[in-house]
Design an enzyme around this catalytic site. Structure first.
Site, PDB file in Angstrom:
ATOM      1  N   GLY A 179     -15.866  24.092  40.451  1.00 34.48           N
ATOM      2  CA  GLY A 179     -15.237  24.161  39.130  1.00 34.48           C
ATOM      3  C   GLY A 179     -15.472  25.462  38.420  1.00 34.48           C
ATOM      4  O   GLY A 179     -15.858  25.489  37.247  1.00 34.48           O
TER       5      GLY A 179
ATOM      6  N   LYS B 209     -18.919   9.648  33.782  1.00 33.81           N
ATOM      7  CA  LYS B 209     -20.138  10.395  34.119  1.00 33.81           C
ATOM      8  C   LYS B 209     -21.224   9.460  34.644  1.00 33.81           C
ATOM      9  O   LYS B 209     -21.943   9.795  35.605  1.00 33.81           O
ATOM     10  CB  LYS B 209     -20.649  11.160  32.892  1.00 33.81           C
ATOM     11  CG  LYS B 209     -19.702  12.229  32.371  1.00 33.81           C
ATOM     12  CD  LYS B 209     -19.361  13.283  33.410  1.00 33.81           C
ATOM     13  CE  LYS B 209     -20.502  14.212  33.729  1.00 33.81           C
ATOM     14  NZ  LYS B 209     -20.087  15.346  34.600  1.00 33.81           N
TER      15      LYS B 209
END
Length: 342
Positions: free
Chosen positions: A8, A160
């Protein structure tokens, strides 16, 4: 030095991780969903002071697809898995966030294991630690886990928590010799590196721009992105980090109003639009009916979640910046880049 993959690469935390890896002499490669973003990432690294950003190798890989991950991980000693989906809206279907977060994490772990990587450092979140629980004064620590069935658990928080759970389950069942450490940051502020502002920075950006007449009663524990990156590198190399979670938090939570006070005290005319009063909860709820961004904040009204960073300090020698310095570094970078508009 080591060969390190940072997933990322166009993200806020990932860019700062790459800056510190390059500064420490590591060879760095990164993934982006589209290689067209290469120049954007290089510009961020130059903004952060990297001496040779062009030395970073780029690979195309998407959390939702298998293609590219094996090639990206091949030959690496370590992986910092920072990439995670984040939407600018509250999805009607929570799986828009959960599926890529969980399945993407498993793709990265499989690729790392198959490539013989020594350790993966996973960028998790306080979202995997401190939600779905009754209000409490006792600080959350690394033994706590978010209750994903809790009333205050939004899709991002759930994504998450489930992604980190899946990571630890993978290591236990089929990780073989692969090691894992997890970093769980609270709200990440610090110097912006470009115009694509991280969601967390919009908090300070909105205060400086005067986007609301008053500050909602929302509290945040803070950490500087540079300290989050430093903790990733410590967890990557330190023997004591194997199999451990580390909360990344600088100090006590601060309300939006208190953050605004710091801005006004130090920035003078640049902080003239910062709200000078707190917003009553009834008004925040009314605004949420017409302002989508407010909707996701409603479960946070009046909640003060404390967290302890003692473990990272004790085991890894981590020493984060104080809250005021974090807030001002964020604001000064936004102003310098021309990213505050009324």
């Amino acid at each position: 030095m080591s060969e390190v993959l940072v997933t990322g690469g166009s993200g806020f935390i990932a860019a700062h991780c790459m800056l510190q890896l390059l500064s420490a002499g590591h060879r760095v490669r990164t993934t982006v969903r589209n290689l067209a973003r290469r120049d954007e990432v290089l510009a961020m690294l130059r903004q952060g002071g990297a001496a040779a950003p062009a030395d970073v190798a780029f690979h195309a890989a998407d959390l939702t697809m298998d293609a590219g991950w094996a090639e990206a991980a091949n030959g690496c000693d370590y992986v910092l898995h920072v990439a995670s989906p984040l939407l600018p809206y509250l999805p009607k279907d929570e799986n828009e966030l959960i599926a890529p977060a969980r399945e993407g994490t498993l793709r990265v772990l499989r690729a790392a294991r198959d490539a013989g990587v020594k350790r993966v450092v996973l960028t998790s979140s306080f979202a995997a630690v401190g939600y779905g629980h009754p209000s409490r004064e006792t600080p959350f620590n690394e033994t706590d886990w978010t209750n994903v069935e809790g009333d205050d658990v939004q899709p991002y928080v759930k994504s998450k928590a489930l992604a980190e759970r899946a990571a630890w389950d993978f290591i236990a069942r089929e990780g073989e010799s692969l090691e894992l450490a997890a970093i769980n940051p609270v709200a990440v502020l610090g110097p912006a590196l470009g115009p694509d502002v991280s969601a967390s920075l919009t908090l300070v950006q909105a205060l400086l721009a005067g986007r609301t007449p008053a500050a909602p009663r929302i509290n945040f524990a803070l950490v500087d992105v540079r300290d989050v990156a430093d903790l990733h590198l410590r967890a990557m190399l330190h023997p004591a980090a194997k199999g451990e979670r580390f909360l990344a938090v600088a100090g006590e939570p601060m309300s939006m109003f208190e953050i605004g006070q710091v801005l006004r005290q130090h920035l003078g005319e640049a902080a003239r639009r910062v709200p000078r009063r707190e917003m009553p909860d009834w008004l925040a709820r009314a605004l949420a009916l017409v302002v989508p961004q407010m909707r996701g904040m409603l479960p946070m009204l009046g909640r003060r979640r404390r967290a302890s960073g003692e473990k990272a300090r004790r085991l890894l020698g981590w020493n984060p910046r104080p809250n005021d310095e974090i807030i001002l570094a964020t604001a000064e970078s936004l102003l310098a880049l021309g990213l505050v508009k009324p």
